[in-house]
Design a protein around this motif. Structure first.
Motif, PDB file in Angstrom:
ATOM      1  N   VAL A  55       0.829  -1.225   0.067  1.00 41.37           N
ATOM      2  CA  VAL A  55       0.043  -0.188  -0.127  1.00 41.37           C
ATOM      3  C   VAL A  55       0.938   1.423  -0.149  1.00 41.37           C
ATOM      4  CG1 VAL A  55      -1.839  -1.102   1.231  1.00 41.37           C
ATOM      5  CG2 VAL A  55      -0.180  -0.146   2.527  1.00 41.37           C
ATOM      6  N   PHE A  91      -1.516  -6.886   6.771  1.00 44.63           N
ATOM      7  CA  PHE A  91      -1.671  -5.594   6.625  1.00 44.63           C
ATOM      8  C   PHE A  91      -0.399  -5.163   7.571  1.00 44.63           C
ATOM      9  CE2 PHE A  91      -6.333  -5.266   5.857  1.00 44.63           C
ATOM     10  CZ  PHE A  91      -6.276  -6.200   4.620  1.00 44.63           C
ATOM     11  N   TYR A  93       1.512  -2.093   6.579  1.00 45.86           N
ATOM     12  CA  TYR A  93       1.541  -0.738   6.578  1.00 45.86           C
ATOM     13  C   TYR A  93       0.019  -0.224   6.522  1.00 45.86           C
ATOM     14  CZ  TYR A  93       6.573  -0.329   6.444  1.00 45.86           C
ATOM     15  OH  TYR A  93       7.949  -0.360   6.732  1.00 45.86           O
ATOM     16  N   GLN A  98      -6.480   4.847   5.630  1.00 45.73           N
ATOM     17  CA  GLN A  98      -6.683   4.092   6.882  1.00 45.73           C
ATOM     18  C   GLN A  98      -5.765   5.094   7.899  1.00 45.73           C
ATOM     19  OE1 GLN A  98      -4.973   0.290   5.831  1.00 45.73           O
ATOM     20  NE2 GLN A  98      -6.728  -0.551   5.223  1.00 45.73           N
ATOM     21  N   THR A 118     -11.053   3.659  -5.063  1.00 44.31           N
ATOM     22  CA  THR A 118     -11.329   2.580  -5.055  1.00 44.31           C
ATOM     23  C   THR A 118     -10.014   1.562  -4.797  1.00 44.31           C
ATOM     24  OG1 THR A 118     -10.937   2.332  -7.513  1.00 44.31           O
ATOM     25  CG2 THR A 118     -13.325   2.647  -6.738  1.00 44.31           C
ATOM     26  N   GLY A 119     -10.423   0.436  -4.206  1.00 42.40           N
ATOM     27  CA  GLY A 119      -9.237  -0.520  -3.884  1.00 42.40           C
ATOM     28  C   GLY A 119      -8.156   0.060  -2.801  1.00 42.40           C
ATOM     29  N   THR A 120      -8.505   1.011  -2.102  1.00 42.49           N
ATOM     30  CA  THR A 120      -7.452   1.565  -1.166  1.00 42.49           C
ATOM     31  C   THR A 120      -7.883   1.116   0.124  1.00 42.49           C
ATOM     32  OG1 THR A 120      -8.555   3.798  -1.136  1.00 42.49           O
ATOM     33  CG2 THR A 120      -6.953   3.262  -2.716  1.00 42.49           C
ATOM     34  N   GLY A 121      -8.445   0.185   0.624  1.00 41.91           N
ATOM     35  CA  GLY A 121      -8.444  -0.088   2.009  1.00 41.91           C
ATOM     36  C   GLY A 121      -9.561   0.568   2.979  1.00 41.91           C
ATOM     37  N   LYS A 122     -10.668   0.915   2.387  1.00 39.27           N
ATOM     38  CA  LYS A 122     -11.590   1.669   3.027  1.00 39.27           C
ATOM     39  C   LYS A 122     -12.668   0.665   4.042  1.00 39.27           C
ATOM     40  CE  LYS A 122     -13.684   3.402  -0.497  1.00 39.27           C
ATOM     41  NZ  LYS A 122     -12.747   3.284  -1.533  1.00 39.27           N
ATOM     42  N   THR A 123     -12.435  -0.508   3.646  1.00 40.51           N
ATOM     43  CA  THR A 123     -13.218  -1.551   4.469  1.00 40.51           C
ATOM     44  C   THR A 123     -12.604  -1.325   6.246  1.00 40.51           C
ATOM     45  OG1 THR A 123     -13.600  -2.965   2.725  1.00 40.51           O
ATOM     46  CG2 THR A 123     -13.915  -3.868   4.701  1.00 40.51           C
ATOM     47  N   GLU A 231     -20.173   2.627   0.461  1.00 38.97           N
ATOM     48  CA  GLU A 231     -20.770   3.069  -0.685  1.00 38.97           C
ATOM     49  C   GLU A 231     -21.721   4.029  -0.555  1.00 38.97           C
ATOM     50  OE1 GLU A 231     -17.793   0.385  -2.385  1.00 38.97           O
ATOM     51  OE2 GLU A 231     -18.901   2.127  -3.015  1.00 38.97           O
ATOM     52  N   GLY A 397     -17.271  -2.218  -4.623  1.00 41.06           N
ATOM     53  CA  GLY A 397     -16.816  -2.541  -3.540  1.00 41.06           C
ATOM     54  C   GLY A 397     -16.086  -3.719  -3.474  1.00 41.06           C
ATOM     55  N   ASP A 399     -13.645  -6.818  -4.041  1.00 43.90           N
ATOM     56  CA  ASP A 399     -12.437  -7.183  -4.235  1.00 43.90           C
ATOM     57  C   ASP A 399     -12.162  -8.434  -4.712  1.00 43.90           C
ATOM     58  OD1 ASP A 399      -9.588  -7.851  -2.389  1.00 43.90           O
ATOM     59  OD2 ASP A 399      -9.862  -5.970  -3.526  1.00 43.90           O
ATOM     60  N   ARG A 424     -12.343  -1.902  -9.977  1.00 41.41           N
ATOM     61  CA  ARG A 424     -12.412  -3.398  -9.764  1.00 41.41           C
ATOM     62  C   ARG A 424     -10.801  -3.946 -10.204  1.00 41.41           C
ATOM     63  NH1 ARG A 424     -14.371  -2.836  -5.978  1.00 41.41           N
ATOM     64  NH2 ARG A 424     -14.799  -0.654  -6.852  1.00 41.41           N
ATOM     65  N   ARG A 427      -6.177  -2.400  -7.855  1.00 47.48           N
ATOM     66  CA  ARG A 427      -6.518  -2.399  -6.151  1.00 47.48           C
ATOM     67  C   ARG A 427      -5.451  -2.345  -5.340  1.00 47.48           C
ATOM     68  NH1 ARG A 427     -11.778  -2.415  -5.604  1.00 47.48           N
ATOM     69  NH2 ARG A 427     -11.644  -3.071  -3.445  1.00 47.48           N
ATOM     70  N   ALA A 428      -5.222  -1.465  -4.440  1.00 40.71           N
ATOM     71  CA  ALA A 428      -4.211  -1.578  -3.445  1.00 40.71           C
ATOM     72  C   ALA A 428      -2.797  -1.577  -4.104  1.00 40.71           C
ATOM     73  CB  ALA A 428      -4.331  -2.720  -2.426  1.00 40.71           C
TER      74      ALA A 428
HETATM   75  N1  LIG Z   1      -3.321  -2.067   4.885  1.00 41.48           N
HETATM   76  C1  LIG Z   1      -3.279  -2.699   4.022  1.00 41.48           C
HETATM   77  N2  LIG Z   1      -2.331  -3.499   3.642  1.00 41.48           N
HETATM   78  C2  LIG Z   1      -2.126  -4.416   2.658  1.00 41.48           C
HETATM   79  N3  LIG Z   1      -3.568  -4.756   1.823  1.00 41.48           N
HETATM   80  C3  LIG Z   1      -4.525  -4.177   2.258  1.00 41.48           C
HETATM   81  C4  LIG Z   1      -4.673  -2.990   3.244  1.00 41.48           C
HETATM   82  N4  LIG Z   1      -5.807  -2.482   3.446  1.00 41.48           N
HETATM   83  C5  LIG Z   1      -6.612  -3.208   2.315  1.00 41.48           C
HETATM   84  N5  LIG Z   1      -5.807  -4.075   1.910  1.00 41.48           N
HETATM   85  C6  LIG Z   1      -6.327  -5.036   0.842  1.00 41.48           C
HETATM   86  O1  LIG Z   1      -6.627  -4.184  -0.448  1.00 41.48           O
HETATM   87  C7  LIG Z   1      -7.727  -4.446  -0.992  1.00 41.48           C
HETATM   88  C8  LIG Z   1      -8.771  -3.459  -1.389  1.00 41.48           C
HETATM   89  O2  LIG Z   1      -9.278  -3.163   0.044  1.00 41.48           O
HETATM   90  P1  LIG Z   1     -10.961  -2.604   0.191  1.00 41.48           P
HETATM   91  O3  LIG Z   1     -11.845  -3.583  -0.541  1.00 41.48           O
HETATM   92  O4  LIG Z   1     -11.227  -2.372   1.604  1.00 41.48           O
HETATM   93  O5  LIG Z   1     -10.784  -1.254  -0.728  1.00 41.48           O
HETATM   94  P2  LIG Z   1     -11.928  -0.092  -0.718  1.00 41.48           P
HETATM   95  O6  LIG Z   1     -11.241   1.141  -0.861  1.00 41.48           O
HETATM   96  O7  LIG Z   1     -13.108  -0.416   0.386  1.00 41.48           O
HETATM   97  O8  LIG Z   1     -12.398  -0.497  -2.423  1.00 41.48           O
HETATM   98  P3  LIG Z   1     -13.752  -0.145  -3.165  1.00 41.48           P
HETATM   99  O9  LIG Z   1     -13.806   1.466  -3.164  1.00 41.48           O
HETATM  100  O10 LIG Z   1     -13.811  -0.720  -4.475  1.00 41.48           O
HETATM  101  O11 LIG Z   1     -14.807  -0.529  -2.228  1.00 41.48           O
HETATM  102  C9  LIG Z   1      -8.190  -5.867  -0.402  1.00 41.48           C
HETATM  103  O12 LIG Z   1      -7.745  -6.758  -0.939  1.00 41.48           O
HETATM  104  C10 LIG Z   1      -7.652  -5.613   1.015  1.00 41.48           C
HETATM  105  O13 LIG Z   1      -7.515  -6.839   1.470  1.00 41.48           O
END
Ligand SMILES: Nc1ncnc2c1ncn2[C@@H]1O[C@H](COP(=O)(O)OP(=O)(O)OP(=O)(O)O)[C@@H](O)[C@H]1O
Length: 548
Positions: A55, A91, A93, A98, A118-123, A231, A397, A399, A424, A427-428
């Motif tokens: 990341v 995870f 870093y 985050q 998208t794909g930057t770890g919002k979950t 979302e 969302g 992944d 999609r 990502r990350a």
């Molecule tokens: N700190 C981290 N280090 C390594 N991998 C991470 C980290 N945070 C998230 N990821 C991985 O990055 C991917 C994207 O994370 P996530 O689905 O939360 O993104 P998102 O921002 O919610 O995407 P979207 O906008 O599509 O919903 C996932 O595979 C997740 O496991």
């Protein structure tokens, strides 16, 4: 396109439509990944290893904020058991979003509106503060819901729950994460919820609104600490907003109960500001890692368009594009093809199942049974390669690791939906590519969205050479599937007639061209009542009648 290796049984695999049977069809698509033909000699073990994603590559723009810090630097903010869970997930870093949430929120229980690509770890960015807030002495009594996360699709609910289980895996006293979404037995899900200890509940609006009608369910929310809208712009648009408002009426009033509100998305159009106040206190914190001067999509994703004269050429353009992109990177060829309607996606899947029998293909759309959707979603997550034909049930969302290419066929419903679909891939911190195939009337989409960095596809594609193969493939598809796709095409494009610069006659004309391209000898029959509902009564070119 050099044929990838045949599957072990040397079969190409005709299939019955899973949505016509309750349980998934017994076809090549429903067996476990291990038995499936692989496009490349990938090693399934390599695929099943968790992705350790770098990341650190997400930092660098002015909005991402400084440089990557390890989660271990948050020893005074996050419980050691959560840090151990994160470590176990790989995870190391924090991603920019985050880091911002965990270090810039006034407190972990503050209300916030958060935007990150998208794909930057919002979950994890919303789960971590919400769970830590419980651990800071706000844990509800047994059986009570402490954290409620609401998201638009069933697959996303399962994905969020899985990430929650990973984060809490090392807690001495594990907290249970439950899900509630449609397509599953209401009775058994409800009894599991009432018997369990659902400290965290991840739900889609329809099912949540339904079960909140039960008094004994509502009682489980009287110690609620956090409500998350993932979302958020999608959850608050006219499609979901009524259900969200009904849900909020069933929950303890925010002003009295004081629960935390968190809204997250990669896209936050202006209109979302009117409605976030139903979930957030005034004076909420707004955090963003998206530089307003940057394109809203992920930087590293080259985006292209292929313009074809009419709808009927989209099929040959898609075939030519798949070949060109496969030849560029035959190994780990993992692609998502988005269509605009469930029936249209089902048709594309059937078509390319017949045209490219040696490839591993998947389909995901709302006309599938939930069991089939969940199984297919998990298989494609694990797959090293393959082509997923999907509607927007997985447009946001979801992944799916290592998708290298997203193709969109026909008009995206909005700029936001386009951005989420492109999200999609890449990502990350990984790379990806995106190509959109539009016919002439749809070309306005590019002109009216100048902030999207879409360029003409760099390679000239000789599409005519595929017509024969596609005609042969179409001949294998049943007329009913074509008729359903035709009707869905009409219904979808009817809502965009003005933007497509079409009158009703023109709309029927392009739909009939689409039908002829599928090898229909005449426009498929469409019922009078359906024509009436579409507002196309009396429009010439329609073949009104009742299909057998
Ligand atoms: N700190 C981290 N280090 C390594 N991998 C991470 C980290 N945070 C998230 N990821 C991985 O990055 C991917 C994207 O994370 P996530 O689905 O939360 O993104 P998102 O921002 O919610 O995407 P979207 O906008 O599509 O919903 C996932 O595979 C997740 O496991």
């Amino acid at each position: 396109m050099p044929p990838p290796p045949k599957n072990k049984q040397g079969q190409s695999g005709r299939r019955r439509h899973p949505y016509r049977t309750k349980k998934p069809a017994n076809d090549a698509n429903s067996t476990t990944p291990a038995q499936q033909p692989k496009l490349s000699n990938d090693n399934n073990d390599a695929v099943s290893q968790p992705e350790v994603i770098d990341v650190k590559g997400l930092y660098g723009n002015s909005a991402s904020g400084g440089e990557a810090r390890p989660f271990s630097s948050l020893g005074r903010t996050l419980d050691q058991s959560l840090l151990n869970g994160l470590n176990r997930m790989g995870f190391e870093y924090m991603s920019p979003v985050q880091q911002k949430v965990l270090t810039e929120l006034p407190s972990l229980s503050s209300d916030c509106l958060v935007q990150a690509k998208t794909g930057t770890g919002k979950t994890a960015a919303f789960l971590l503060p919400a769970i830590q807030n419980l651990l800071n002495g706000n844990q509800p009594r047994r059986g009570k819901v402490g954290i409620l996360a609401i998201c638009p699709t069933r697959e996303l609910a399962l994905q969020i729950a899985k990430e929650c289980e990973g984060i809490t895996a090392c807690m001495n006293k594990r907290i249970e994460c439950h899900t509630a979404f449609g397509g599953t037995s209401r009775a058994s899900a409800l009894s599991k919820f009432l018997r369990g200890d659902p400290t965290v509940l991840v739900a889609t609006p329809g099912r949540l609104d339904d079960i909140l009608g039960e008094e004994e369910v509502r009682e489980r929310f009287d110690e609620l600490k956090t409500v998350v809208l993932d979302e958020a712009d999608r959850m608050l648009d006219q499609g979901f907003a009524p259900a969200i408002y009904k849900i909020l009426k069933h929950l303890p009033p925010k002003q009295m109960a004081g629960w935390q509100g968190m809204c997250f998305s990669a896209t936050l159009p202006e209109k979302v500001n009117d409605v976030v106040k139903c979930v957030l206190f005034p004076g909420y914190t707004y955090l963003s890692t998206v530089d307003p001067n940057e394109a809203p999509t992920v930087d590293r994703v080259p985006q292209y368009s292929i313009l074809v004269p009419t709808a009927k050429e989209t099929f040959t353009a898609l075939y030519a594009l798949l070949e060109a992109e496969y030849n560029q990177s035959p190994s780990d060829f993992k692609v998502i093809v988005f269509g605009t309607t469930a029936n249209g996606v089902g048709l594309l899947y059937d078509l390319f199942k017949a045209a490219l029998p040696q490839f591993k293909l998947y389909e995901l759309h709302s006309r599938m049974s939930q069991g089939y959707r969940t199984r297919t979603s998990n298989e494609f997550k694990e797959a090293a390669s393959g082509i997923l034909f999907a509607s927007d049930v997985v447009g946001r969302g979801m992944d799916f690791p290592n998708v290298g290419l997203v193709i969109q066929v026909d008009l995206p419903s909005s700029q936001e939906q386009y951005i989420h679909r492109v999200g999609r891939t890449a990502r990350a911190g990984r790379d990806g590519r995106a190509v959109t195939i539009l016919f002439d009337n749809e070309a306005f989409f590019i002109k009216t969205n100048p902030s999207l960095p879409i360029k003409p596809y760099p390679t000239a594609l000789n599409t005519t050479q595929y017509q024969g193969k596609l005609d042969a493939a179409f001949a294998q598809i049943d007329e009913e599937a074509k008729a359903k796709a035709y009707q869905a095409f009409l219904g979808y494009n009817k809502t965009y007639m003005k933007k497509l610069r079409l009158d009703a006659k023109g709309l029927v004309q392009i739909a009939n061209e689409y039908a002829f391209a599928m090898g229909c000898p005449e426009p498929p029959m469409i019922e009078r009542k359906v024509v009436g509902k579409m507002g196309l009564k009396g429009v010439p070119g329609l073949n009104i009648g009742t299909r057998k």
